[in-house]
Design a protein around this motif. Structure first.
Motif, PDB file in Angstrom:
ATOM      1  N   PHE A 267       0.827  -1.206   0.000  1.00 28.88           N
ATOM      2  CA  PHE A 267       0.000   0.000   0.000  1.00 28.88           C
ATOM      3  C   PHE A 267       0.865   1.261   0.000  1.00 28.88           C
ATOM      4  CE2 PHE A 267      -2.555   3.171   2.372  1.00 28.88           C
ATOM      5  CZ  PHE A 267      -3.636   3.257   1.513  1.00 28.88           C
ATOM      6  N   GLN A 268       1.916   1.271   0.797  1.00 28.03           N
ATOM      7  CA  GLN A 268       2.738   2.469   0.925  1.00 28.03           C
ATOM      8  C   GLN A 268       3.629   2.721  -0.291  1.00 28.03           C
ATOM      9  OE1 GLN A 268       4.845   2.819   4.635  1.00 28.03           O
ATOM     10  NE2 GLN A 268       3.047   2.200   5.787  1.00 28.03           N
ATOM     11  N   PHE A 269       3.887   1.705  -1.091  1.00 29.62           N
ATOM     12  CA  PHE A 269       4.760   1.889  -2.249  1.00 29.62           C
ATOM     13  C   PHE A 269       4.190   2.870  -3.266  1.00 29.62           C
ATOM     14  CE2 PHE A 269       8.635  -0.537  -3.239  1.00 29.62           C
ATOM     15  CZ  PHE A 269       8.863  -1.101  -2.000  1.00 29.62           C
TER      16      PHE A 269
ATOM     17  N   ILE B 122       1.063   4.748  -2.686  1.00 28.45           N
ATOM     18  CA  ILE B 122      -0.089   5.389  -2.056  1.00 28.45           C
ATOM     19  C   ILE B 122      -0.478   6.693  -2.766  1.00 28.45           C
ATOM     20  CG2 ILE B 122       1.267   6.636  -0.333  1.00 28.45           C
ATOM     21  CD1 ILE B 122      -0.987   6.062   1.682  1.00 28.45           C
ATOM     22  N   GLU B 123       0.506   7.385  -3.321  1.00 26.83           N
ATOM     23  CA  GLU B 123       0.218   8.661  -3.978  1.00 26.83           C
ATOM     24  C   GLU B 123      -0.700   8.503  -5.187  1.00 26.83           C
ATOM     25  OE1 GLU B 123       3.960   7.078  -5.904  1.00 26.83           O
ATOM     26  OE2 GLU B 123       3.205   7.196  -3.872  1.00 26.83           O
ATOM     27  N   GLU B 124      -0.800   7.298  -5.732  1.00 29.90           N
ATOM     28  CA  GLU B 124      -1.692   7.063  -6.868  1.00 29.90           C
ATOM     29  C   GLU B 124      -3.165   7.204  -6.487  1.00 29.90           C
ATOM     30  OE1 GLU B 124      -0.797   6.714 -10.162  1.00 29.90           O
ATOM     31  OE2 GLU B 124       1.124   7.303  -9.306  1.00 29.90           O
ATOM     32  N   LEU B 125      -3.472   7.176  -5.188  1.00 33.54           N
ATOM     33  CA  LEU B 125      -4.858   7.432  -4.773  1.00 33.54           C
ATOM     34  C   LEU B 125      -5.314   8.818  -5.222  1.00 33.54           C
ATOM     35  CD1 LEU B 125      -4.889   5.873  -1.192  1.00 33.54           C
ATOM     36  CD2 LEU B 125      -6.055   5.006  -3.237  1.00 33.54           C
ATOM     37  N   ALA B 126      -4.385   9.773  -5.302  1.00 30.15           N
ATOM     38  CA  ALA B 126      -4.726  11.109  -5.787  1.00 30.15           C
ATOM     39  C   ALA B 126      -5.225  11.061  -7.227  1.00 30.15           C
ATOM     40  CB  ALA B 126      -3.522  12.049  -5.664  1.00 30.15           C
ATOM     41  N   VAL B 127      -4.687  10.140  -8.021  1.00 25.25           N
ATOM     42  CA  VAL B 127      -5.161   9.954  -9.404  1.00 25.25           C
ATOM     43  C   VAL B 127      -6.613   9.485  -9.370  1.00 25.25           C
ATOM     44  CG1 VAL B 127      -4.843   8.623 -11.532  1.00 25.25           C
ATOM     45  CG2 VAL B 127      -2.847   9.479 -10.275  1.00 25.25           C
ATOM     46  N   GLY B 128      -6.917   8.549  -8.465  1.00 26.60           N
ATOM     47  CA  GLY B 128      -8.295   8.085  -8.324  1.00 26.60           C
ATOM     48  C   GLY B 128      -9.240   9.204  -7.935  1.00 26.60           C
ATOM     49  N   ALA B 129      -8.789  10.089  -7.055  1.00 24.04           N
ATOM     50  CA  ALA B 129      -9.623  11.230  -6.659  1.00 24.04           C
ATOM     51  C   ALA B 129      -9.776  12.213  -7.822  1.00 24.04           C
ATOM     52  CB  ALA B 129      -9.013  11.920  -5.436  1.00 24.04           C
ATOM     53  N   GLN B 130      -8.677  12.486  -8.514  1.00 27.00           N
ATOM     54  CA  GLN B 130      -8.705  13.439  -9.618  1.00 27.00           C
ATOM     55  C   GLN B 130      -9.624  12.990 -10.749  1.00 27.00           C
ATOM     56  OE1 GLN B 130      -4.882  14.053 -11.465  1.00 27.00           O
ATOM     57  NE2 GLN B 130      -5.666  15.541 -12.931  1.00 27.00           N
ATOM     58  N   PHE B 131      -9.549  11.708 -11.096  1.00 30.56           N
ATOM     59  CA  PHE B 131     -10.318  11.212 -12.233  1.00 30.56           C
ATOM     60  C   PHE B 131     -11.607  10.509 -11.826  1.00 30.56           C
ATOM     61  CE2 PHE B 131      -6.063  11.790 -13.939  1.00 30.56           C
ATOM     62  CZ  PHE B 131      -6.359  12.541 -15.069  1.00 30.56           C
ATOM     63  N   ARG B 132     -11.972  10.644 -10.549  1.00 33.45           N
ATOM     64  CA  ARG B 132     -13.254  10.113 -10.045  1.00 33.45           C
ATOM     65  C   ARG B 132     -13.397   8.619 -10.315  1.00 33.45           C
ATOM     66  NH1 ARG B 132     -14.293  13.722  -6.441  1.00 33.45           N
ATOM     67  NH2 ARG B 132     -14.798  15.780  -7.204  1.00 33.45           N
ATOM     68  N   LEU B 133     -12.429   7.851  -9.803  1.00 29.20           N
ATOM     69  CA  LEU B 133     -12.415   6.399  -9.984  1.00 29.20           C
ATOM     70  C   LEU B 133     -12.716   5.731  -8.638  1.00 29.20           C
ATOM     71  CD1 LEU B 133      -9.227   6.227 -12.229  1.00 29.20           C
ATOM     72  CD2 LEU B 133     -11.616   5.989 -12.969  1.00 29.20           C
ATOM     73  N   PRO B 134     -13.987   5.445  -8.393  1.00 32.14           N
ATOM     74  CA  PRO B 134     -14.366   4.909  -7.079  1.00 32.14           C
ATOM     75  C   PRO B 134     -14.106   3.410  -6.957  1.00 32.14           C
ATOM     76  CG  PRO B 134     -16.313   5.138  -8.444  1.00 32.14           C
ATOM     77  CD  PRO B 134     -15.147   5.665  -9.249  1.00 32.14           C
ATOM     78  N   TYR B 135     -13.429   3.041  -5.896  1.00 33.02           N
ATOM     79  CA  TYR B 135     -13.278   1.635  -5.559  1.00 33.02           C
ATOM     80  C   TYR B 135     -12.961   1.543  -4.077  1.00 33.02           C
ATOM     81  CZ  TYR B 135      -8.129   1.409  -5.145  1.00 33.02           C
ATOM     82  OH  TYR B 135      -6.837   1.555  -4.736  1.00 33.02           O
TER      83      TYR B 135
ATOM     84  N   LEU C 171      -2.618   4.037  16.683  1.00 35.44           N
ATOM     85  CA  LEU C 171      -1.417   3.749  15.902  1.00 35.44           C
ATOM     86  C   LEU C 171      -0.344   3.049  16.724  1.00 35.44           C
ATOM     87  CD1 LEU C 171      -1.173   7.058  13.884  1.00 35.44           C
ATOM     88  CD2 LEU C 171      -2.115   4.874  13.148  1.00 35.44           C
ATOM     89  N   GLN C 172      -0.281   3.308  17.983  1.00 34.07           N
ATOM     90  CA  GLN C 172       0.634   2.636  18.911  1.00 34.07           C
ATOM     91  C   GLN C 172       2.065   2.548  18.386  1.00 34.07           C
ATOM     92  OE1 GLN C 172      -1.202  -1.126  19.729  1.00 34.07           O
ATOM     93  NE2 GLN C 172      -2.920  -0.200  20.784  1.00 34.07           N
ATOM     94  N   GLY C 173       2.594   3.662  17.926  1.00 32.02           N
ATOM     95  CA  GLY C 173       3.972   3.676  17.473  1.00 32.02           C
ATOM     96  C   GLY C 173       4.166   3.332  16.007  1.00 32.02           C
ATOM     97  N   TYR C 174       3.107   2.948  15.318  1.00 31.71           N
ATOM     98  CA  TYR C 174       3.225   2.695  13.885  1.00 31.71           C
ATOM     99  C   TYR C 174       3.489   4.036  13.219  1.00 31.71           C
ATOM    100  CZ  TYR C 174       2.322   0.625   9.338  1.00 31.71           C
ATOM    101  OH  TYR C 174       2.455   0.166   8.059  1.00 31.71           O
ATOM    102  N   GLY C 175       4.484   4.129  12.402  1.00 30.01           N
ATOM    103  CA  GLY C 175       4.963   5.408  11.916  1.00 30.01           C
ATOM    104  C   GLY C 175       4.066   6.164  10.963  1.00 30.01           C
ATOM    105  N   VAL C 176       3.208   5.501  10.218  1.00 33.83           N
ATOM    106  CA  VAL C 176       2.407   6.176   9.194  1.00 33.83           C
ATOM    107  C   VAL C 176       0.937   6.157   9.590  1.00 33.83           C
ATOM    108  CG1 VAL C 176       1.700   6.158   6.770  1.00 33.83           C
ATOM    109  CG2 VAL C 176       4.033   5.524   7.391  1.00 33.83           C
TER     110      VAL C 176
ATOM    111  N   VAL D 282      -3.024  10.336   5.571  1.00 31.94           N
ATOM    112  CA  VAL D 282      -2.431  10.415   4.236  1.00 31.94           C
ATOM    113  C   VAL D 282      -3.518  10.249   3.173  1.00 31.94           C
ATOM    114  CG1 VAL D 282      -0.793   9.376   2.623  1.00 31.94           C
ATOM    115  CG2 VAL D 282      -0.184   9.611   5.039  1.00 31.94           C
ATOM    116  N   VAL D 283      -4.381   9.261   3.346  1.00 31.03           N
ATOM    117  CA  VAL D 283      -5.442   8.988   2.368  1.00 31.03           C
ATOM    118  C   VAL D 283      -6.364  10.195   2.214  1.00 31.03           C
ATOM    119  CG1 VAL D 283      -7.502   7.578   1.949  1.00 31.03           C
ATOM    120  CG2 VAL D 283      -5.350   6.488   2.630  1.00 31.03           C
ATOM    121  N   THR D 284      -6.802  10.763   3.324  1.00 28.49           N
ATOM    122  CA  THR D 284      -7.692  11.930   3.230  1.00 28.49           C
ATOM    123  C   THR D 284      -6.941  13.125   2.655  1.00 28.49           C
ATOM    124  OG1 THR D 284      -7.315  12.487   5.565  1.00 28.49           O
ATOM    125  CG2 THR D 284      -9.252  11.151   5.043  1.00 28.49           C
ATOM    126  N   GLY D 285      -5.649  13.226   2.952  1.00 31.19           N
ATOM    127  CA  GLY D 285      -4.839  14.298   2.382  1.00 31.19           C
ATOM    128  C   GLY D 285      -4.701  14.200   0.873  1.00 31.19           C
ATOM    129  N   LEU D 286      -4.866  13.003   0.330  1.00 29.71           N
ATOM    130  CA  LEU D 286      -4.794  12.794  -1.118  1.00 29.71           C
ATOM    131  C   LEU D 286      -6.157  12.960  -1.799  1.00 29.71           C
ATOM    132  CD1 LEU D 286      -2.344   9.763  -1.139  1.00 29.71           C
ATOM    133  CD2 LEU D 286      -1.859  12.094  -1.924  1.00 29.71           C
TER     134      LEU D 286
END
Length: 185
Positions: free
Chosen positions: A80-82, A84-97, A137-142, A147-151
């Protein structure tokens, strides 16, 4: 939450004609064993070793090619983290999944390989930062939710197994309502 429970809830929450998209890793291996796939071209898998990050762009491609179908991506936290920025493409082009993120905070297959060479120090996803005091999150770094909502997408985090199915159903509704990817972690 055990991964098998996640897949069983996915079987109940999504329709029989759902197209599942996944790459490699423990989430894909278990998904292939426990998800109910009912027809041809409903299990889209990269079929190779090493393509971390393939799931999100592949799922976006499937949605673009067949926008009338329910599409569900399945990824572990490292895959997922590799990309993740591609989610912005989904938001931009309205690709719901719906993107299901099975977060074991562990890098299962990678750590299995590292341990044989006493290399358990090389790749880690948990690290201390401002999230260390977050009780979820208990110490999980991300913080995937942030991030998802930010995209420009939507995100749901589930920590109670009894709420998995409702979250998956809600994610499907949100994806259609907002026409963006929705991540269920």
């Amino acid at each position: 939450i055990k991964p098998m429970r996640v897949y069983e809830e996915m079987n109940q929450a999504f329709p029989r004609d759902t197209i599942y998209v996944s790459t490699i890793g423990l989430s894909q291996i278990a998904g292939a064993q426990f998800l109910q796939v009912h027809g041809p071209r409903q299990w889209i898998n990269c079929g190779q070793a090493g393509p971390l990050g393939w799931t999100i762009p592949a799922a976006l491609g499937v949605v673009a090619a067949d926008p009338g179908r329910t599409v569900v991506g399945l990824a572990g936290d490292y895959d997922f983290q590799f990309m993740i920025e591609e989610l912005a493409v989904g938001a931009q082009f309205r690709l719901p999944y719906v993107q299901v993120l099975v977060n074991n905070s562990y890098l299962g297959l990678i750590r299995q390989a590292q341990r044989g060479f006493d290399m358990d120090y090389c790749v880690q996803l948990a690290f201390e930062n401002q999230n260390v005091s977050d009780p979820v999150l208990q110490g999980y770094g991300v913080d995937h939710h942030a991030v998802v909502t930010g995209l420009g997408c939507r995100a749901l985090r589930v920590t109670d197994p009894e709420k998995i199915r409702d979250a998956l159903v809600e994610a499907r509704k949100l994806a259609q309502e907002h026409r963006v990817p929705v991540v269920v972690e």
